[in-house]
Design a protein around this motif. Sequence first.
Motif, short mmCIF file in Angstrom:
data_model
loop_
_atom_site.label_atom_id
_atom_site.label_comp_id
_atom_site.label_asym_id
_atom_site.label_seq_id
_atom_site.Cartn_x
_atom_site.Cartn_y
_atom_site.Cartn_z
N ASP A 158 16.34 78.56 126.11
CA ASP A 158 16.23 78.57 124.65
C ASP A 158 17.00 77.37 124.13
N TYR A 159 16.39 76.67 123.19
CA TYR A 159 17.03 75.48 122.59
C TYR A 159 17.52 75.86 121.20
N ILE A 160 18.84 76.10 121.10
CA ILE A 160 19.42 76.60 119.85
C ILE A 160 20.55 75.67 119.41
N ASN A 161 20.40 75.12 118.21
CA ASN A 161 21.42 74.23 117.64
C ASN A 161 21.80 73.10 118.58
N GLY A 162 20.77 72.52 119.23
CA GLY A 162 21.01 71.40 120.12
C GLY A 162 21.57 71.77 121.48
N GLU A 163 21.68 73.07 121.76
CA GLU A 163 22.22 73.54 123.03
C GLU A 163 21.12 74.23 123.85
N TYR A 164 21.19 74.07 125.19
CA TYR A 164 20.25 74.70 126.11
C TYR A 164 20.91 75.96 126.67
#
Length: 449
Positions: A158-164
Motif C-alpha cells: 500500500d502506498y500511503i503518504n509517500g510510504e510503502y
Amino acid sequence: MFMDDFIAARAQMALSLGFHIIFACVGMVMPFLMAFAHWKYLKTGNEIYKGLTKAWSKGVAILFATGAVSGTMLSFELGLLWPGFMKHAGPIFGMPFSLEGTAFFIEAIAIGFFLYGWDKFNKWFHWFCGFLVGLSGLASGILVVAANAWMNSPTGFDYINGEYVNIDPIKAMFNDAWFPQALHMTVAAFCATGFAVAGVHAFLMMRKKNVEFHTKAFRIAAAFAMIGAFGAPLSGDVAAKSIAERQPIKLAAMEAHFETEKGAAFVIGGIPDEDKGEINYALKIPKLLSFLATNDFNAEVKGLNDFPKDEWPPVAVVHYAFQIMIFFGVVMISIGSLYLYALFFKKEWLNKNWLLKTFFFATPFGYIALEAGWTVTEVGRQPWIIYGIMRTIDAVTPMPGIQYSFYFFTAIFISLSLIIIFLLRRQIKMVPYLYDPTDKLFNSKNKKS
C-alpha cells in the motif's frame, strides 16, 4: 560526446539489458536442445547425437559464463544507478531476485555435473543433470521477468503518504503482469534461440562438411524454432490484452493511437507525428485493434490524447519497436510455415540450398524481434520506473560522472562480444573432433583438419 547523468544512466541500463537478454534467452532454451540430443543418443546409440550433445554443451558453458558476468553487472547497476528505486522497491520485489539466485546456483552445479559426468554417472542421472540445466535456466529467466513485471504492474503493498507499507512479497511476485510477460518471453526465447542455432547449422550444411551431423542439429533446432514461431502470436495476444487492461497508454503508444474511438483500427507501419497527434503513411486494418485488445470489434480503445502529455512514453520509439517486432515475427512464421510444408509434403526441399539460405539469413531475426519487444516493454513504461508510483528521473543516482561509467561498461560489453565470437568460432571448428573416431563421417580429410 557529452550526455547528462540521467540519459547516461538510462543508456547504460539499456545497453546492459540488451546485452544480457540474449544470454538469458540462450540459457532458457539451449540446454533443452542439448538434453534432447542427449536423449536421442541414449535411445538410439547413434554417436552423432553424442557428438552433437558435447558440441552444444560446450557452447552452453561459454554462453552461461558470459551471462553470469553480464547478469552480475546488472545487479550492481540497479543499486549504483537507481538507489531511489532500490531503497523502496528492494524489500517488495526482492523475493524473485533471491529465488533467481538459487536457480542460478543450481544451474551452475548442474552444468558442472553434466560437463564432467560423462562415463562417471548413471547415464540417466547424467542426462537429468543436463535437463536440470534447462529447467533452472528457464526458472531463472521467468523469475527475473516476474520482477520486471512488478515494475509494470506494482502490487503487494500500500502506498500511503509517500510510504510503502503492508508489504506482501508473494503478491508482488505474482502480480497481474508476470504470467503474460513470462509466457511471451519464454516463447520468444524458444523462437530466437531455435532460429539462431538452426541458421548456424544451415550455413555449415551448405559448406558440405559433416553434413549428417549438421543436418541432425538443424532439424532439432528448427523444431524448437517452430514451437516459438507459432506460439508467439498466441502469447503475444495474451500480453496485448494484459497491456490494454493495465497500461492503456502503452498500447496507444505501440499503435501511435492518438484519439479515443470505438472500433479502432490496427496500424501497420506509419510515421507518428506527436505534435499534430496523427500518424502518416500507415496501413490501417479497421476495427482490428479493438478486437485484439478486448475481443470485441466495436470496443473503445483509449488514445494518447486522453492522458497527460508528460505521462506519454516516447511514442515514435515504442511504435517503431513494436512494428519491428511484428515484422520479424511474421517473417519467422512464414519461414516456419514453409519449413513445415517441406517437412510433410516436399521432403526434397529440406536439403535445398535456397531453404538453408533462408534459415541462415533468418539467424538474427528472433533476437532482433526480442530486443524490439523488450524496448516496447521498457520504453513503453516511461516516464515511470514503478508504473504510476515513481518516475524514473526520481530514482536515478545523484552521483555525477555517470557518462564515464557508461563508456567503461560499453567497452566491457564490446570486449565480451569479441571474446564470445572467438570462442564460439573455435568451438565450431572443433566439431569434427567430437565424433566417435569409428563413425563413417570421420574420413581422413576430417582427421587431418
